[in-house]
Design an enzyme around this catalytic site. Structure first.
Site, mmCIF file in Angstrom:
data_model
loop_
_atom_site.group_PDB
_atom_site.id
_atom_site.type_symbol
_atom_site.label_atom_id
_atom_site.label_comp_id
_atom_site.label_asym_id
_atom_site.label_seq_id
_atom_site.Cartn_x
_atom_site.Cartn_y
_atom_site.Cartn_z
ATOM 1 N N GLY A 166 0.816 -1.092 -0.131
ATOM 2 C CA GLY A 166 0.081 -0.240 0.160
ATOM 3 C C GLY A 166 0.790 1.232 -0.008
ATOM 4 N N SER A 167 0.364 2.328 0.637
ATOM 5 C CA SER A 167 1.066 3.521 0.509
ATOM 6 C C SER A 167 2.337 3.595 1.549
ATOM 7 C CB SER A 167 0.097 4.649 0.678
ATOM 8 O OG SER A 167 -0.047 4.749 2.268
ATOM 9 N N VAL B 30 1.300 4.617 5.090
ATOM 10 C CA VAL B 30 0.829 3.506 6.006
ATOM 11 C C VAL B 30 2.035 2.629 6.396
ATOM 12 C CG1 VAL B 30 -0.996 1.863 6.245
ATOM 13 C CG2 VAL B 30 -1.718 3.760 5.239
ATOM 14 N N GLY B 31 2.691 2.591 5.204
ATOM 15 C CA GLY B 31 3.889 1.494 5.348
ATOM 16 C C GLY B 31 4.727 1.990 6.696
ATOM 17 N N GLU C 113 5.738 -3.191 0.691
ATOM 18 C CA GLU C 113 5.694 -3.260 -0.593
ATOM 19 C C GLU C 113 4.971 -1.677 -0.629
ATOM 20 O OE1 GLU C 113 7.783 -4.516 -2.419
ATOM 21 O OE2 GLU C 113 8.048 -6.455 -1.435
ATOM 22 N N CYS D 195 1.779 -0.138 -8.813
ATOM 23 C CA CYS D 195 2.637 0.325 -8.063
ATOM 24 C C CYS D 195 3.930 0.367 -8.984
ATOM 25 C CB CYS D 195 3.280 -0.275 -6.975
ATOM 26 S SG CYS D 195 2.960 -1.851 -6.702
HETATM 27 C C1 UN1 Z 1 1.604 -4.006 -8.034
HETATM 28 O O1 UN1 Z 1 1.353 -3.032 -8.734
HETATM 29 O O2 UN1 Z 1 1.372 -3.938 -6.999
HETATM 30 O O3 UN1 Z 1 5.134 -6.160 -12.449
HETATM 31 C C2 UN1 Z 1 2.157 -5.178 -8.526
HETATM 32 C C3 UN1 Z 1 3.960 -5.750 -12.435
HETATM 33 C C4 UN1 Z 1 3.058 -6.810 -11.811
HETATM 34 C C5 UN1 Z 1 2.918 -6.722 -10.492
HETATM 35 C C6 UN1 Z 1 2.330 -5.230 -9.849
HETATM 36 N N1 UN1 Z 1 3.518 -8.259 -12.151
HETATM 37 O O4 UN1 Z 1 3.464 -4.622 -12.886
#
Ligand code: UN1
Length: 520
Positions: free
Chosen positions: A230-231, A234-235, A252, A286
């Site tokens: 998440g953000s 919060v992490g 993450e 992300c």
């Molecule tokens: C995410 O956005 O939390 O590499 C994971 C990627 C994907 C996983 C993204 N296999 O974009």
């Protein structure tokens, strides 16, 4: 009438007085399901169920746990199409991407099925006779998991699957944006034969709700490991609470990922890669690109081709039009934050090249298909004149927006790419081996693609970032095992006498000194 679902605690359905609805992200009038909102006592009960299940689960031979992971993978394979449609309906990604996401969870199961037959430790020679040393991986206990809505099955599988194969039990609070996918996943885990209480599922919100209650369980000693996607904000909180309990969480977090295009790049390939990196999943990965760094000699050529491609982007309800590049915002919060960025970018002095905010009936790009009144849809938005001192350069926006940044040569490209506080993924387009080498050696990011997008992490490679993108833990592949086990060093002495390490020495006598010069 939408069905009402229950938490899964200790293998039983548990209801709550408070509920919330999960709606189709592309069509808000379509209610996917009604879900309970867990209170503190229910989150605690889920942790107690997980603690009760731990002794038997951790004692089950690891190869048997691995077999169960394989069975989960086959169940996911069998249900792949239905699950992919549910992912697409609930969170709004295209069916092609949803199928890819479910495949990522299947791949994760395939990898960890056989890990149950490895989980290698080491045998190590002792410095004393009749003594053997060995190391064992031991499970941590109860793992609290909080996940985001953009990858509602793949990213949870990166946590749940390795946690299970290494003998931990789980309490999972999935995103309130995708509870139905979570429910389906847990039902398949149960179908495989994972015993009651090993995986517990509690629904609800994050702040001041189920997610926060679960994080608080670290302070109560009921959770022994936390895994969060998440953000960054919060992490940091999860990390602080874990830290005061001497726990090492998996974090993450966000990204503002750079995609570099150097002067010798194959421009067609780079335009395709930039388009998907920026706008795939509506920028809600992300790993989405945040800044495209373009080498000065090709800046104008790239910009022209990129903008032409952006003008052609097809956007709409992926449940109706399978060939759209992206669908809606996952939720209102993401939409509002993205909408706000227009004001900051302009205040910062960035120049807007393309994009007109929310797509409405009177305000839609050429590639729009469908009915914009059913959900939040956004124009693909492109900025230039963005520099590292701008908020627009630095902050993750999590929506369809991208910055074009002019750089001069590989060194400035690397310096500029490293000028963000994040370090999740990165990419470079070049044919020059030395430039590619310089980039991969000096970029501050956990993941790097050469001549591919900022996305596309494979299920058996380490996933994670540096700097503001995490705390250095890695998911997936063999690396993730470190996150869900502790190392136990065992000394086994069969000598029958007291042998003291470092003190009982003298097993061999040195010979007489030799003067080599005197020998010849
Ligand atoms: C995410 O956005 O939390 O590499 C994971 C990627 C994907 C996983 C993204 N296999 O974009």
């Amino acid at each position: 009438m939408a069905r009402t679902y229950a938490h899964r605690i200790g293998g039983r359905d548990v209801a709550s007085d408070a509920t919330f609805e999960s709606r189709n992200s592309s069509r808000h009038d379509d209610v996917v399901g009604v879900f309970p909102e867990a209170d503190l006592a229910q989150v605690r009960a889920a942790c107690d169920a997980a603690n009760d299940a731990f002794p038997a689960w951790s004692a089950l031979p690891a190869p048997i746990r691995g077999e169960l992971i394989g069975t989960i993978g086959r169940a996911l394979q069998r249900e792949k199409e239905t699950l992919s449609r549910l992912v697409s309906r609930e969170m709004g990604k295209t069916l092609k991407e949803a199928r890819g996401e479910v495949q990522e969870a299947i791949d994760t199961c395939a990898f960890f099925q056989s890990e149950g037959r490895r989980l290698y430790g080491q045998t190590v020679p002792s410095e004393m006779p009749n003594k053997e040393l060995a190391t064992y991986r031991r499970p941590l206990g109860v793992v609290g998991i909080v996940t985001a809505g953009n990858f509602p099955v793949a990213v949870p599988s990166w946590k749940i699957v390795p946690a299970l194969v290494t003998g931990n039990t789980i309490v999972w609070k999935p995103s309130e944006d995708a509870p139905a996918v979570a429910y389906a996943f847990v039902k398949l885990i149960e179908e495989a034969g994972v015993p009651a209480g090993v995986v517990n599922l509690v629904f609800g919100g994050g702040k001041d709700a189920a997610g926060q209650h679960l994080i608080g369980m670290m302070d109560e000693g009921r959770v022994h490991k936390f895994a969060f996607t998440g953000s960054t904000g919060v992490g940091r909180e999860v990390g602080a609470i874990a830290g005061r309990n001497l726990l090492h969480p998996t974090l993450e977090l966000g990204g503002k990922n750079p995609l570099v295009i150097l002067r010798d790049a194959d421009l067609d390939n780079a335009v395709h890669g930039a388009l998907f990196s920026a706008f795939g999943t509506g920028g809600q990965r992300c790993t989405s690109a945040g800044n495209i760094l373009i080498d000065a000699p090709i800046y104008d050529a790239f910009k022209e081709r990129f903008l032409a491609a952006v003008r052609d982007v097809k956007i709409g309800d992926p449940g109706v039009h399978e060939d759209v590049l992206y669908g809606p915002f996952i939720n209102r919060r993401f939409f509002e934050r993205w909408e706000e960025h227009y004001a900051w970018a302009e205040a910062d002095g960035a120049t807007k090249l393309y994009g007109e905010g929310r797509i409405t009936e009177g305000n839609a790009p050429a590639g729009w298909v469908g009915d914009p009144t059913t959900a939040y849809y956004g124009w693909p938005t492109v900025w230039e004149g963005v520099t590292p001192d701008m908020r627009q350069f630095q902050e993750e926006i999590f929506g369809p927006t991208i910055n074009l940044v002019k750089v001069d040569g590989v060194d400035e490209a690397i310096r500029t790419a490293n000028a963000v506080d994040y370090g999740l993924s990165s990419a470079i387009y070049t044919q020059n081996r030395e430039w590619a080498y310089a980039f991969k050696s000096r970029i501050e990011a956990g993941m790097t693609s050469i001549n591919n997008t900022t996305n596309g992490a494979e299920a058996h490679m380490p996933f994670g970032g540096t700097k503001g993108s995490g705390n250095g833990t890695r998911e997936s592949g063999m690396w993730v095992l470190e996150a869900y086990t502790w190392w136990h060093g065992v000394n086994d002495d069969v000598s029958g006498t007291l042998q003291l390490a470092q003190m009982d020495t003298g097993y061999v006598e040195p010979g007489d000194p030799v003067d080599v010069g005197a020998l010849f």
